[in-house]
Motif scaffolding. Structure first.
Motif, PDB file in Angstrom:
ATOM      1  N   LYS A  52      24.664 -60.756 -23.888  1.00 31.06           N
ATOM      2  CA  LYS A  52      25.784 -59.890 -24.269  1.00 31.06           C
ATOM      3  C   LYS A  52      27.110 -60.656 -24.234  1.00 31.06           C
ATOM      4  O   LYS A  52      27.944 -60.515 -25.123  1.00 31.06           O
ATOM      5  N   LEU A  53      27.317 -61.465 -23.200  1.00 28.89           N
ATOM      6  CA  LEU A  53      28.564 -62.217 -23.064  1.00 28.89           C
ATOM      7  C   LEU A  53      28.743 -63.249 -24.170  1.00 28.89           C
ATOM      8  O   LEU A  53      29.867 -63.579 -24.549  1.00 28.89           O
ATOM      9  N   GLN A  54      27.664 -63.749 -24.690  1.00 28.05           N
ATOM     10  CA  GLN A  54      27.759 -64.761 -25.736  1.00 28.05           C
ATOM     11  C   GLN A  54      28.128 -64.162 -27.089  1.00 28.05           C
ATOM     12  O   GLN A  54      28.439 -64.889 -28.020  1.00 28.05           O
ATOM     13  N   LYS A  61      33.666 -54.402 -27.008  1.00 27.53           N
ATOM     14  CA  LYS A  61      33.565 -53.036 -27.541  1.00 27.53           C
ATOM     15  C   LYS A  61      32.692 -52.153 -26.653  1.00 27.53           C
ATOM     16  O   LYS A  61      33.030 -51.022 -26.361  1.00 27.53           O
ATOM     17  N   VAL A  62      31.540 -52.656 -26.239  1.00 33.86           N
ATOM     18  CA  VAL A  62      30.559 -51.873 -25.493  1.00 33.86           C
ATOM     19  C   VAL A  62      30.926 -51.738 -24.024  1.00 33.86           C
ATOM     20  O   VAL A  62      30.618 -50.742 -23.389  1.00 33.86           O
ATOM     21  N   SER A  63      31.610 -52.712 -23.467  1.00 31.13           N
ATOM     22  CA  SER A  63      31.829 -52.772 -22.018  1.00 31.13           C
ATOM     23  C   SER A  63      33.136 -52.136 -21.546  1.00 31.13           C
ATOM     24  O   SER A  63      33.609 -52.431 -20.470  1.00 31.13           O
ATOM     25  N   ARG A  64      33.701 -51.273 -22.307  1.00 34.61           N
ATOM     26  CA  ARG A  64      34.970 -50.654 -21.901  1.00 34.61           C
ATOM     27  C   ARG A  64      34.798 -49.642 -20.773  1.00 34.61           C
ATOM     28  O   ARG A  64      35.756 -49.268 -20.136  1.00 34.61           O
ATOM     29  N   ILE A  70      35.624 -58.263 -16.951  1.00 31.29           N
ATOM     30  CA  ILE A  70      35.555 -59.353 -17.932  1.00 31.29           C
ATOM     31  C   ILE A  70      36.149 -58.885 -19.252  1.00 31.29           C
ATOM     32  O   ILE A  70      36.913 -59.616 -19.894  1.00 31.29           O
ATOM     33  N   SER A  71      35.831 -57.666 -19.670  1.00 29.16           N
ATOM     34  CA  SER A  71      36.402 -57.131 -20.918  1.00 29.16           C
ATOM     35  C   SER A  71      37.920 -57.102 -20.865  1.00 29.16           C
ATOM     36  O   SER A  71      38.590 -57.447 -21.839  1.00 29.16           O
ATOM     37  N   ASN A  72      38.473 -56.688 -19.717  1.00 30.68           N
ATOM     38  CA  ASN A  72      39.924 -56.642 -19.577  1.00 30.68           C
ATOM     39  C   ASN A  72      40.561 -58.026 -19.715  1.00 30.68           C
ATOM     40  O   ASN A  72      41.589 -58.185 -20.371  1.00 30.68           O
ATOM     41  N   VAL A  73      39.951 -59.041 -19.101  1.00 34.90           N
ATOM     42  CA  VAL A  73      40.481 -60.404 -19.199  1.00 34.90           C
ATOM     43  C   VAL A  73      40.495 -60.851 -20.658  1.00 34.90           C
ATOM     44  O   VAL A  73      41.493 -61.371 -21.151  1.00 34.90           O
ATOM     45  N   ILE A  74      39.383 -60.634 -21.343  1.00 39.74           N
ATOM     46  CA  ILE A  74      39.281 -61.057 -22.743  1.00 39.74           C
ATOM     47  C   ILE A  74      40.265 -60.289 -23.616  1.00 39.74           C
ATOM     48  O   ILE A  74      40.992 -60.881 -24.423  1.00 39.74           O
TER      49      ILE A  74
END
Length: 115
Positions: A52-54, A61-64, A70-74
């Motif tokens: 998923k991370l790759q 989109k999915v990890s909100r 990690i989603s927040n950092v990105i």
């Protein structure tokens, strides 16, 4: 957040863990970038999470609603610098644990911003 995740998922009283952080400046297409590498000596990402991370765009989109760190950092990096100027690579380091490598535009502070 990446260090926090290592502490949250890997630290145990009976198991020593190392966290390594390395930064360097690099030139890419005639622009300065900050390269940040963070890795630990834990068990690494599961195959499911690593896959998923790759695929970063889909992961964000999915990890909100879960694993939002990690989603927040990105997302913050994309908002600050643009999606085409930030690069993230997730892997499991051979003989070690989870690793993330980031390339972000390097923008030095002015003297006014430092105070």
């Amino acid at each position: 957040n990446f260090v926090e995740n290592t502490i949250k998922y890997e630290v145990a009283m009976d198991k020593p863990i190392d966290i390594h952080i390395r930064t360097s400046l690099m030139k890419k297409e005639n622009k300065d970038y900050l390269h940040i590498s963070i890795w630990d000596t834990g068990s690494g990402y599961s195959e499911k999470i690593l896959k998923k991370l790759q695929n970063i765009d889909e992961y964000v989109k999915v990890s909100r609603t879960e694993r939002i760190g990690i989603s927040n950092v990105i997302e913050r990096a994309f908002l600050e610098f643009g999606t085409d100027k930030c690069h993230f690579h997730f892997s499991n380091r051979m003989g070690a644990g989870a690793q993330v490598q980031m390339e972000l535009p390097y923008i030095p502070f002015t003297k006014e911003e430092q105070h």
